[in-house]
Design a protein around this motif. Structure first.
Motif, PDB file in Angstrom:
ATOM      1  N   ILE A 128       0.846  -1.194   0.000  1.00  8.74           N
ATOM      2  CA  ILE A 128       0.000   0.000   0.000  1.00  8.74           C
ATOM      3  C   ILE A 128       0.885   1.248   0.000  1.00  8.74           C
ATOM      4  CG2 ILE A 128      -0.296  -0.014   2.546  1.00  8.74           C
ATOM      5  CD1 ILE A 128      -3.161   1.072   2.002  1.00  8.74           C
ATOM      6  N   LEU A 129       2.072   1.132   0.610  1.00  3.88           N
ATOM      7  CA  LEU A 129       3.026   2.234   0.644  1.00  3.88           C
ATOM      8  C   LEU A 129       4.406   1.688   0.273  1.00  3.88           C
ATOM      9  CD1 LEU A 129       2.894   5.311   1.628  1.00  3.88           C
ATOM     10  CD2 LEU A 129       4.111   4.499   3.650  1.00  3.88           C
ATOM     11  N   LYS A 130       5.020   2.370  -0.678  1.00  2.00           N
ATOM     12  CA  LYS A 130       6.311   1.903  -1.179  1.00  2.00           C
ATOM     13  C   LYS A 130       7.307   3.062  -1.093  1.00  2.00           C
ATOM     14  CE  LYS A 130       5.981  -0.667  -5.000  1.00  2.00           C
ATOM     15  NZ  LYS A 130       5.964  -0.994  -6.454  1.00  2.00           N
ATOM     16  N   VAL A 131       8.365   2.880  -0.329  1.00  2.00           N
ATOM     17  CA  VAL A 131       9.399   3.921  -0.188  1.00  2.00           C
ATOM     18  C   VAL A 131      10.672   3.422  -0.863  1.00  2.00           C
ATOM     19  CG1 VAL A 131      10.779   5.258   1.465  1.00  2.00           C
ATOM     20  CG2 VAL A 131       8.413   4.654   2.024  1.00  2.00           C
ATOM     21  N   ARG A 132      11.262   4.272  -1.692  1.00  2.00           N
ATOM     22  CA  ARG A 132      12.482   3.890  -2.404  1.00  2.00           C
ATOM     23  C   ARG A 132      13.556   4.968  -2.276  1.00  2.00           C
ATOM     24  NH1 ARG A 132      10.332  -0.050  -1.835  1.00  2.00           N
ATOM     25  NH2 ARG A 132       9.649  -1.672  -3.278  1.00  2.00           N
ATOM     26  N   ASN A 133      14.729   4.546  -1.810  1.00  6.42           N
ATOM     27  CA  ASN A 133      15.939   5.395  -1.796  1.00  6.42           C
ATOM     28  C   ASN A 133      15.716   6.754  -1.138  1.00  6.42           C
ATOM     29  OD1 ASN A 133      15.880   4.053  -4.964  1.00  6.42           O
ATOM     30  ND2 ASN A 133      17.413   3.383  -3.493  1.00  6.42           N
ATOM     31  N   LEU A 134      15.075   6.720   0.024  1.00 10.69           N
ATOM     32  CA  LEU A 134      14.814   7.972   0.742  1.00 10.69           C
ATOM     33  C   LEU A 134      16.104   8.449   1.421  1.00 10.69           C
ATOM     34  CD1 LEU A 134      11.804   8.675   3.088  1.00 10.69           C
ATOM     35  CD2 LEU A 134      14.082   9.365   3.731  1.00 10.69           C
ATOM     36  N   ASN A 135      16.482   9.687   1.152  1.00 14.19           N
ATOM     37  CA  ASN A 135      17.644  10.303   1.785  1.00 14.19           C
ATOM     38  C   ASN A 135      17.231  11.606   2.443  1.00 14.19           C
ATOM     39  OD1 ASN A 135      20.159   8.674   0.930  1.00 14.19           O
ATOM     40  ND2 ASN A 135      19.007   8.908  -0.975  1.00 14.19           N
ATOM     41  N   ARG A 136      17.741  11.811   3.652  1.00 10.34           N
ATOM     42  CA  ARG A 136      17.522  13.090   4.339  1.00 10.34           C
ATOM     43  C   ARG A 136      18.839  13.504   4.986  1.00 10.34           C
ATOM     44  NH1 ARG A 136      16.563  17.987   5.220  1.00 10.34           N
ATOM     45  NH2 ARG A 136      15.116  18.668   6.837  1.00 10.34           N
ATOM     46  N   GLN A 137      19.400  14.610   4.504  1.00  6.52           N
ATOM     47  CA  GLN A 137      20.647  15.086   5.090  1.00  6.52           C
ATOM     48  C   GLN A 137      20.491  16.516   5.585  1.00  6.52           C
ATOM     49  OE1 GLN A 137      22.732  14.655   1.236  1.00  6.52           O
ATOM     50  NE2 GLN A 137      23.712  16.634   1.668  1.00  6.52           N
ATOM     51  N   PHE A 138      21.240  16.846   6.630  1.00 11.07           N
ATOM     52  CA  PHE A 138      21.273  18.201   7.173  1.00 11.07           C
ATOM     53  C   PHE A 138      22.672  18.743   6.916  1.00 11.07           C
ATOM     54  CE2 PHE A 138      18.047  15.864   9.463  1.00 11.07           C
ATOM     55  CZ  PHE A 138      16.982  16.752   9.494  1.00 11.07           C
ATOM     56  N   GLY A 139      22.777  19.654   5.949  1.00  9.30           N
ATOM     57  CA  GLY A 139      24.076  20.170   5.539  1.00  9.30           C
ATOM     58  C   GLY A 139      24.296  19.898   4.067  1.00  9.30           C
ATOM     59  N   ALA A 140      25.230  20.624   3.473  1.00  8.04           N
ATOM     60  CA  ALA A 140      25.424  20.546   2.012  1.00  8.04           C
ATOM     61  C   ALA A 140      26.289  19.369   1.591  1.00  8.04           C
ATOM     62  CB  ALA A 140      26.050  21.854   1.514  1.00  8.04           C
ATOM     63  N   GLY A 141      27.068  18.822   2.519  1.00  9.22           N
ATOM     64  CA  GLY A 141      27.988  17.743   2.147  1.00  9.22           C
ATOM     65  C   GLY A 141      29.280  18.315   1.570  1.00  9.22           C
ATOM     66  N   CYS A 142      30.313  17.482   1.515  1.00  8.85           N
ATOM     67  CA  CYS A 142      31.598  17.912   0.942  1.00  8.85           C
ATOM     68  C   CYS A 142      32.218  16.721   0.222  1.00  8.85           C
ATOM     69  CB  CYS A 142      32.523  18.424   2.056  1.00  8.85           C
ATOM     70  SG  CYS A 142      33.067  17.115   3.189  1.00  8.85           S
TER      71      CYS A 142
ATOM     72  N   CYS B 279       9.713  12.622   7.410  1.00  8.86           N
ATOM     73  CA  CYS B 279       9.718  12.702   5.937  1.00  8.86           C
ATOM     74  C   CYS B 279       8.443  12.089   5.359  1.00  8.86           C
ATOM     75  CB  CYS B 279      10.938  11.983   5.359  1.00  8.86           C
ATOM     76  SG  CYS B 279      12.489  12.840   5.648  1.00  8.86           S
ATOM     77  N   LEU B 280       8.046  10.927   5.878  1.00  8.61           N
ATOM     78  CA  LEU B 280       6.879  10.229   5.332  1.00  8.61           C
ATOM     79  C   LEU B 280       5.593  11.022   5.552  1.00  8.61           C
ATOM     80  CD1 LEU B 280       7.631   6.502   6.304  1.00  8.61           C
ATOM     81  CD2 LEU B 280       7.830   7.567   4.053  1.00  8.61           C
ATOM     82  N   TYR B 281       5.538  11.758   6.686  1.00  8.93           N
ATOM     83  CA  TYR B 281       4.326  12.521   6.994  1.00  8.93           C
ATOM     84  C   TYR B 281       4.437  13.983   6.521  1.00  8.93           C
ATOM     85  CZ  TYR B 281       0.074  13.755   9.573  1.00  8.93           C
ATOM     86  OH  TYR B 281      -1.194  14.171   9.909  1.00  8.93           O
ATOM     87  N   PHE B 282       5.476  14.283   5.778  1.00  9.46           N
ATOM     88  CA  PHE B 282       5.710  15.635   5.219  1.00  9.46           C
ATOM     89  C   PHE B 282       5.931  16.700   6.296  1.00  9.46           C
ATOM     90  CE2 PHE B 282       2.279  13.822   2.251  1.00  9.46           C
ATOM     91  CZ  PHE B 282       3.194  13.147   1.460  1.00  9.46           C
ATOM     92  N   ASP B 283       6.358  16.274   7.489  1.00  7.55           N
ATOM     93  CA  ASP B 283       6.743  17.265   8.498  1.00  7.55           C
ATOM     94  C   ASP B 283       8.147  17.788   8.205  1.00  7.55           C
ATOM     95  OD1 ASP B 283       4.497  17.442  10.092  1.00  7.55           O
ATOM     96  OD2 ASP B 283       5.066  15.774  11.389  1.00  7.55           O
ATOM     97  N   SER B 284       8.853  17.070   7.342  1.00 10.61           N
ATOM     98  CA  SER B 284      10.224  17.429   7.009  1.00 10.61           C
ATOM     99  C   SER B 284      10.447  17.136   5.530  1.00 10.61           C
ATOM    100  CB  SER B 284      11.159  16.576   7.882  1.00 10.61           C
ATOM    101  OG  SER B 284      12.489  16.823   7.575  1.00 10.61           O
ATOM    102  N   GLU B 285      11.196  17.988   4.858  1.00  9.23           N
ATOM    103  CA  GLU B 285      11.499  17.786   3.432  1.00  9.23           C
ATOM    104  C   GLU B 285      12.495  16.634   3.264  1.00  9.23           C
ATOM    105  OE1 GLU B 285      10.590  19.527   0.552  1.00  9.23           O
ATOM    106  OE2 GLU B 285       9.077  20.579   1.732  1.00  9.23           O
ATOM    107  N   VAL B 286      12.352  15.848   2.210  1.00  6.77           N
ATOM    108  CA  VAL B 286      13.380  14.847   1.918  1.00  6.77           C
ATOM    109  C   VAL B 286      14.468  15.498   1.059  1.00  6.77           C
ATOM    110  CG1 VAL B 286      11.884  12.814   2.008  1.00  6.77           C
ATOM    111  CG2 VAL B 286      12.174  14.005  -0.162  1.00  6.77           C
ATOM    112  N   THR B 287      15.668  14.930   1.108  1.00  5.11           N
ATOM    113  CA  THR B 287      16.740  15.385   0.219  1.00  5.11           C
ATOM    114  C   THR B 287      16.538  14.749  -1.157  1.00  5.11           C
ATOM    115  OG1 THR B 287      18.190  15.555   2.135  1.00  5.11           O
ATOM    116  CG2 THR B 287      19.246  15.559  -0.032  1.00  5.11           C
ATOM    117  N   SER B 288      16.203  13.450  -1.146  1.00  5.50           N
ATOM    118  CA  SER B 288      15.849  12.754  -2.400  1.00  5.50           C
ATOM    119  C   SER B 288      15.102  11.481  -2.039  1.00  5.50           C
ATOM    120  CB  SER B 288      17.112  12.410  -3.206  1.00  5.50           C
ATOM    121  OG  SER B 288      17.933  11.520  -2.473  1.00  5.50           O
TER     122      SER B 288
END
Length: 279
Positions: free
Chosen positions: A6-20, A74-83
């Motif tokens: 009923i719910l399918k999540v694929r390759n969910l990423n959530r990062q805080f910061g730009a990365g280097c 992320c799943l409940y849209f309280d927070s943005e996903v990175t990808s």
């Protein structure tokens, strides 16, 4: 349970910061736990994929900081996903990545398709509204304007979660923690959502109250056939509720499978530590 999630999540990423250059590449990331010491980026969720089937309770377990609450937000849209991608098996929304739909549509999904029960009832309830008023608020958000009907639904749901009807006009701030959680569950159920998220719903409650809330969740799942994602750091909670379980550590899934199988024969070292700490 059906074959189609009923719910399918694929390759969910959530990062805080730009990365280097030390951490931006998922293949050769150099992290301390899920933190890059070079640039300070935190990788809260790393490449999370999961399926939730109809009528199933999926447990998500892990220590504090493992990423399970970030996943829930992320799943409940309280927070943005990175990808990443999330698909709901629903006639109106089939084939659409819900992370990429408009904020208006996300609001619609939260009002009609999802229910959420937060660890802290303050996030899920208006403490200065009456209990039945909290349920009505969710119904109004979903377009209901019939006062009589809303009162009927409200009373039925409060009865379902064992809140006495004579207290329906009382504000949740006057209630105990366990009663507040039950009002939150009633509110989350008000639009009969196919998917319910529960984030650490028994944390901070006395053991006897915990048992009541868990029993209630089990009963609701049986009666309504709702699919649930239950997040907890407590394996005893997961053991009681979940059909299947995902184990998270440092933002990644390290093990998943049938709950009984994971608890009886854990294969990952971290899961083994979790299970043995229970014994």
């Amino acid at each position: 349970m059906h074959d189609q999630p009923i719910l399918k999540v694929r390759n969910l990423n959530r990062q805080f910061g730009a990365g280097c250059r030390h951490c931006i590449n998922a293949e050769d990331r150099s992290l301390t736990k899920n933190y890059c010491e070079s640039c300070g980026t935190v990788y809260a969720c790393q490449n999370i994929s999961l399926d939730l089937f109809a009528g199933e309770i999926l447990g998500v377990v892990g220590e504090s900081g493992s990423g399970k609450s970030s996943l829930m937000k992320c799943l409940y849209f309280d927070s943005e996903v990175t990808s990443g991608e999330v698909l709901l098996d629903d006639e109106e929304l089939r084939g659409q990545n819900l992370f990429e739909v408009s904020s208006q549509k996300k609001r619609y999904i939260r009002n009609y398709k999802y229910g959420m029960v937060y660890q802290n009832p303050v996030h899920g309830l208006k403490m200065n509204f009456s209990s039945i008023g909290n349920i009505a608020e969710k119904l109004i958000a979903a377009g209901n304007r019939n006062v009589g009907e809303m009162e009927k639904i409200g009373k039925r749901l409060l009865e379902t979660v064992h809140i006495p009807i004579f207290r329906m006009k009382e504000e949740p701030r006057h209630f105990s923690g366990g009663m507040q959680q039950r009002v939150q569950i009633a509110k989350a159920l008000s639009n009969n959502p196919p998917v319910l998220f529960l984030d650490e719903v028994t944390t901070g409650l006395d053991l006897s109250v915990q048992a009541d809330v868990l029993d209630l969740i089990k009963t609701i799942q049986r009666e309504f056939g709702i699919s649930m994602v239950v997040v907890s750091h407590d394996l005893a909670v997961i053991r009681m509720l979940a059909d299947r379980t995902i184990v998270m550590l440092n933002g990644e899934i390290v093990e998943q499978g049938l709950t009984d199988q994971i608890l009886e024969d854990p294969s990952h070292k971290y899961t083994q530590q979790l299970v043995y700490s229970l014994l």
